[in-house]
Design an enzyme around this catalytic site. Structure first.
Site, PDB file in Angstrom:
ATOM      1  N   CYS A  91      77.533  35.347  61.505  1.00 22.21           N
ATOM      2  CA  CYS A  91      78.423  36.507  61.591  1.00 22.21           C
ATOM      3  C   CYS A  91      79.169  36.129  62.875  1.00 22.21           C
ATOM      4  O   CYS A  91      78.356  36.280  63.905  1.00 22.21           O
ATOM      5  CB  CYS A  91      77.464  37.831  61.728  1.00 22.21           C
ATOM      6  SG  CYS A  91      78.442  39.083  62.178  1.00 22.21           S
ATOM      7  N   GLY A  92      80.253  35.762  62.723  1.00 18.89           N
ATOM      8  CA  GLY A  92      81.181  35.681  63.845  1.00 18.89           C
ATOM      9  C   GLY A  92      81.389  36.908  64.730  1.00 18.89           C
ATOM     10  O   GLY A  92      81.385  37.006  65.749  1.00 18.89           O
ATOM     11  N   HIS A  93      81.614  38.047  64.029  1.00 18.88           N
ATOM     12  CA  HIS A  93      82.036  39.274  64.807  1.00 18.88           C
ATOM     13  C   HIS A  93      80.770  39.854  65.338  1.00 18.88           C
ATOM     14  O   HIS A  93      80.899  40.132  66.602  1.00 18.88           O
ATOM     15  CB  HIS A  93      82.534  40.452  63.759  1.00 18.88           C
ATOM     16  CG  HIS A  93      81.806  41.168  63.215  1.00 18.88           C
ATOM     17  ND1 HIS A  93      80.841  41.002  61.814  1.00 18.88           N
ATOM     18  CD2 HIS A  93      81.093  42.499  63.675  1.00 18.88           C
ATOM     19  CE1 HIS A  93      80.139  41.868  61.890  1.00 18.88           C
ATOM     20  NE2 HIS A  93      80.391  43.002  62.869  1.00 18.88           N
ATOM     21  N   ASP A 241      85.102  43.713  55.370  1.00 18.24           N
ATOM     22  CA  ASP A 241      85.295  43.412  56.579  1.00 18.24           C
ATOM     23  C   ASP A 241      86.489  43.961  57.283  1.00 18.24           C
ATOM     24  O   ASP A 241      87.573  43.547  56.795  1.00 18.24           O
ATOM     25  CB  ASP A 241      85.155  41.857  56.943  1.00 18.24           C
ATOM     26  CG  ASP A 241      84.621  41.598  58.161  1.00 18.24           C
ATOM     27  OD1 ASP A 241      84.955  42.440  59.130  1.00 18.24           O
ATOM     28  OD2 ASP A 241      84.051  40.578  58.514  1.00 18.24           O
ATOM     29  N   GLY A 246      84.864  36.422  61.253  1.00 19.44           N
ATOM     30  CA  GLY A 246      84.410  35.470  62.319  1.00 19.44           C
ATOM     31  C   GLY A 246      84.095  34.062  61.493  1.00 19.44           C
ATOM     32  O   GLY A 246      84.701  33.304  61.672  1.00 19.44           O
TER      33      GLY A 246
END
Length: 324
Positions: A91-93, A241, A246
Site C-alpha cells: 500500500c503506497g498511500h 482508490d 501508490g
C-alpha cells in the site's frame, strides 16, 4: 466481538483514508509477511479489522493498517495493511501516511531536510522519505516489473505488472470510459470484471512467493499528455482508490519503463479520479526473479484527519456491516 477500547490516528493521502492502529495486540509470526497470513485466519485480528473498517465505524472504501514489529533492526516498524475484504500485500498511500505520522509523532526523529522512515510490509522493505520543509513524502517501493503485455481478458486487452501487488492495467478510452467521478459505477464494474477474470490465470502468480499471488486490482487510466495520466484503481472486490494509488503507480512505472516510455531522469505524473496527484521516477534498475525491474520512487503528501477512540457497547447487537 468486544475488543475493548481501540485508539486510532487517521490520515488521508490524496483523499484516500488510512486508519493507523498503533496497538492491535499480538499477531504471531517471525516476519511481517508471516503475520499477514496469521491475521487472515485469526478471528481476533480479523474481527478488529472488521470493527474498524465496516459500518458504522468505517465504510466500504475504508483503509488502514495495524502496526507490528519489523522483520529486524534495519526497519523502524512493520505494518499489516487492511481493507473491507482482507489484508493486502502492499500500500503506497498507506506508506506515505505512515512516514508522515512517524515523523509528526516523534517515533522517528527528524534528521535534517529529509528523514527516512524504513517500513517492513508484506511485499518487502520500503522507505518513506519525509521532506521537512514542504510535507512531501517519497515512497521508495520494492522492485517492480512488467509481467505480461497485451493479455486478452474477454473483450479487453490489458498489461499486467507487479508493484508490490499485481495489477491489470487498461486504457479507459479503449473501453469507452472516462476517469471521472460521474463514471465511477461503470469503472468499478469493469475493474472488478477484469480482476476476477485474471485472478486464477498464470499472470496472477508471483514467481517466487505465492503469498503475493493474485490480481489485487485493475488500473483504468487515460493519457492527458506525455507521461501524464489520470487513473482510478479498483482494488480488492470493487473498492475505489481516491488517491492515484501508490503501489498501482509503481506498477504503471514498471510498465512504462519496460516499454521504453519512461526512462531514468524523467518524471511520470499520475492524477487520481478526485484530482490529487503523485509524481514518480525511476530510482534504480535491477533484476528480480528473472524480470528486468525498476525501483520506483513515488511522491505525494499525507495529512492527519483525526484521532479516534472506538469501543463496542455491551448492548450493541449490530456487529458491523457493509451496505455496498
Amino acid at each position: 466481538m468486544d475488543h475493548g477500547v481501540v485508539r486510532t490516528v487517521d490520515y488521508h493521502t490524496g483523499g484516500e483514508p488510512f486508519r493507523i492502529v498503533t496497538d492491535p495486540g499480538p499477531i504471531a509470526g517471525k516476519t511481517v509477511a508471516d503475520r499477514r497470513v496469521t491475521a487472515m485466519s485469526d478471528p481476533r485480528v480479523d474481527g478488529l479489522r472488521r470493527l474498524l473498517c465496516f459500518e458504522p465505524r468505517g465504510h466500504a472504501d475504508m483503509y488502514g493498517g495495524f502496526l507490528v514489529p519489523p522483520d529486524d533492526d534495519g526497519a523502524h516498524l512493520g505494518v499489516l495493511f487492511w481493507h473491507k475484504d482482507g489484508f493486502s500485500t502492499a500500500c503506497g498511500h498507506g506508506t506515505i501516511a505512515l512516514g508522515a505520522w512517524a515523523v509528526r509523532s516523534g517515533l522517528v526523529p527528524v534528521t535534517g531536510d529529509r528523514t527516512d522512515v524504513i517500513i517492513d510490509v508484506p511485499s518487502g522493505r520500503v522507505t518513506a522519505r519525509v521532506h521537512t520543509g514542504d510535507g512531501r513524502v517519497d515512497f521508495v517501493n520494492v522492485p517492480s516489473y512488467l509481467i505480461a503485455r497485451d493479455v486478452e481478458v474477454g473483450e479487453y486487452r490489458v498489461d499486467v505488472s507487479f508493484g508490490g501487488a499485481i495489477y491489470a492495467q487498461v486504457d479507459a478510452a479503449s473501453l469507452g470510459l472516462t476517469v471521472t467521478p460521474e463514471s465511477y459505477q461503470d469503472l468499478i464494474a469493469v475493474g472488478r470484471e477484469i480482476k476476477w477474470a485474471l485472478n486464477d490465470s498464470p499472470w496472477a502468480r508471483h514467481p517466487s512467493d505465492d503469498r503475493l499471488s493474485g490480481v489485487y486490482g485493475t488500473i483504468l487510466y487515460e493519457e492527458l499528455g506525455p507521461l501524464h495520466h489520470r487513473n482510478v484503481t479498483i482494488f480488492a472486490d470493487g473498492e475505489l482508490d481516491r488517491s492515484p494509488c501508490g503501489s498501482g503507480t509503481a506498477a504503471r512505472v514498471a510498465t512504462l519503463a519496460a516499454t521504453g516510455r519512461l526512462t531514468a531522469g524523467q518524471t511520470f505524473t499520475h492524477d487520481s479520479i478526485v484530482g490529487s496527484r503523485f509524481t514518480a521516477t525511476i530510482a534504480s534498475e535491477t533484476t528480480v526473479d528473472g524480470h528486468p525491474a525498476v525501483v520506483p520512487c513515488i511522491t505525494g503528501s499525507a495529512y492527519p484527519t483525526g484521532e479516534h477512540t472506538f469501543f463496542v457497547d455491551p448492548g450493541d447487537d449490530l456487529p458491523g456491516f457493509v451496505l455496498r
